[in-house]
Write an enzyme that holds these catalytic residues in place. Structure first.
Site, short mmCIF file in Angstrom:
data_model
loop_
_atom_site.label_atom_id
_atom_site.label_comp_id
_atom_site.label_asym_id
_atom_site.label_seq_id
_atom_site.Cartn_x
_atom_site.Cartn_y
_atom_site.Cartn_z
N SER A 120 -9.27 1.87 2.99
CA SER A 120 -8.43 2.62 2.07
C SER A 120 -7.34 1.77 1.38
O SER A 120 -6.61 2.26 0.54
CB SER A 120 -7.74 3.77 2.82
OG SER A 120 -6.88 3.26 3.83
N SER A 125 -9.78 -0.21 7.09
CA SER A 125 -9.16 -0.09 5.77
C SER A 125 -8.48 -1.35 5.24
O SER A 125 -8.10 -1.39 4.07
CB SER A 125 -8.16 1.06 5.77
OG SER A 125 -8.82 2.29 5.86
N LYS A 138 0.84 -1.20 0.00
CA LYS A 138 0.00 0.00 0.00
C LYS A 138 0.87 1.25 0.00
O LYS A 138 1.85 1.34 0.74
CB LYS A 138 -0.91 -0.02 1.23
CG LYS A 138 -1.88 1.14 1.35
CD LYS A 138 -2.76 0.96 2.58
CE LYS A 138 -3.76 2.08 2.74
NZ LYS A 138 -4.65 1.86 3.91
#
Length: 470
Positions: free
Chosen positions: A155, A179, A79
């Site tokens: 996210s 997330s 990420k």
């Protein structure tokens, strides 16, 4: 082999059996990215040459008889709020300082490299791990591989849709209000939010200091256990990191839930307007665990509404503390939905924040008492499939709050595993959560692995990826 393996477990076995090489796995992942990434918005940046070099190094180790564990030679995404030495960290924001942690690996990335994992690139996120995408900004829009008109969840969006579409086998995500688990739920994969402090979060750009968790997304619980075996453990650079000894997570996967006490939560999680397929899938998952030998009882989570509110106060206040100065000087550079959520933090007083922390402690004590009667707590991850971008624009950045049931667990800090349990009537993935006692990831991983040994939801492939899987 006729097709590329789907899971870390299967790919690791194939590598050791000499049925495939890491270079072949990595090249196949690159080829799928070439075919699908433009439509999916999985990557901020790919590192194809570096990945192939790492794969060749993994193959050379195998040839020399060196085995660093099940992640050796496995393509993994990271990420893009997590620092990597070979690529900038953008946090998908125009505001981000490009020199932040430049040339450094976060501890979790260094551990993956040491275990022989092949880092394929940096995956898309929501700006600073909060809000929703902004189509006016120059960043990829992460889409759901089951329906590209829908959101991938956030996210850790690119990590979730990348695993689901086969662009890599596992990835790193972060979880402050859900997330890791929301993209896992919406994309039909498995995601583990470890106990707060179990995995170091230094080198990870913060959203909420007291809420942030770092953890894996992959297809199955076995894969997440293999990732956690590498990621977990103390690091002196993270003041929040626990020195508690690390378990053998793969070794804990016995395949059995016989006698395991599972408390099932429905209160505050289902509403009359929920898709009936959501309730049916959840009930079927509960029944499956009972058939496997678990002792299932109904329970109610203590202070559910209060803790959900306390999480929002804490997250917004801590995020505003981080972004206050930049928001004052670069307001228009932030995504609109990022501004709306983070700026809420300016409206909470110091006493609001302190009271939220007191509520969190009260709930943690009450939850510890509840765990004297059960070993695992089971809830839906969300009671809705992934929304379309049009629906999200109409509802606003907090429109999903009542239908997503992840934030409670960030506030109390317990470990939670999200895993797929079926599909909505429109063909979008559904998910449940298994929560455990603090630092008892082994039990929830064991329960998840047993469930997945009896079901195949976690290895279903989105139609858009099926044609490129072979």
């Amino acid at each position: 082999m006729s097709a590329t393996p789907l899971t870390v477990k299967d790919a690791a076995a194939a590598l050791r059996a000499g049925e495939v090489t890491s270079v072949a796995l990595t090249q196949a992942a690159i080829d799928r990215a070439e075919r699908l990434d433009k439509e999916l918005g999985t990557y901020i940046v790919r590192g194809d040459d570096a990945a192939l070099a790492a794969a060749a190094a993994a193959d050379a180790k195998f040839a020399a008889g060196v085995d660093d564990g099940p992640l050796q030679g496995i393509p993994v995404g990271v990420k893009d709020i997590v620092a990597t030495a070979d690529a900038p960290t953008t946090c998908q924001s125009l505001v981000m300082d490009p020199e932040w942690c430049a040339g450094e690996d976060a501890p979790v990335v260094a551990r993956l490299r040491a275990a022989g994992a092949v880092i394929t690139g940096k995956t898309t996120t929501m700006e600073f791990a909060i809000g929703t995408p902004d189509f006016s900004k120059p960043f990829p829009i992460p889409r759901n591989p089951w329906n590209t008109e829908c959101w991938a969840g956030g996210s850790s969006s690119g990590t979730g849709n990348g695993v689901a579409a086969g662009l890599f086998f596992a990835g790193i995500g972060t979880d402050t209000g859900g997330s890791i688990r929301i993209p896992s739920a919406f994309c039909g994969v498995t995601g583990l939010m470890p106990t707060y402090g179990r995995v170091p979060k230094s080198g990870v750009f913060p959203l909420g200091y007291s809420l942030d968790h770092t953890g894996p997304l992959a297809r199955g619980a076995w894969d997440c256990a293999a990732m956690l075996d590498v990621l977990a453990g103390y690091d002196a650079t993270d003041p929040y990191c626990s020195q508690r000894p690390v378990d053998d997570y793969v070794g804990a996967l016995t395949g059995s839930v016989d006698g395991l006490r599972i408390g099932v939560v429905r209160a505050f999680h289902f509403a009359p307007d929920d898709d009936p397929s959501v309730v049916a899938a959840f009930d079927a998952a509960v029944a499956q665990l009972g058939d496997l030998g678990a002792r299932v009882t109904e329970i109610v989570l203590p202070y559910y509404l209060e803790i959900t509110a306390a999480m929002l106060v804490t997250m917004c206040a801590e995020a505003f503390a981080i972004h206050r100065r930049d928001m004052a000087s670069r307001w228009d550079d932030y995504f609109e939905n990022t501004r709306q959520i983070v700026a809420l933090g300016a409206l909470f007083s110091g006493s609001d924040y302190v009271q939220a922390q007191r509520v969190r402690r009260v709930a943690q004590r009450a939850l510890a008492g509840l765990f004297s009667d059960v070993d695992v707590i089971l809830t839906p991850t969300a009671t809705v499939g992934s929304p379309t971008y049009a629906a999200m624009e109409a509802s606003g950045p907090l429109g999903l709050l009542a239908k997503v049931h992840t934030g409670y667990w960030d506030a109390v800090g317990n470990p939670v595993l999200a895993l797929p349990i079926g599909f909505t009537s429109e063909g979008l993935p559904l998910s449940m959560q298994l929560a455990g006692r603090p630092f008892d990831e082994a039990t929830i991983l064991r329960a998840g692995d047993a469930y997945q040994s009896a079901t195949d939801w976690h290895v279903r492939i989105p139609p858009m990826a099926q044609e490129v899987q072979a």
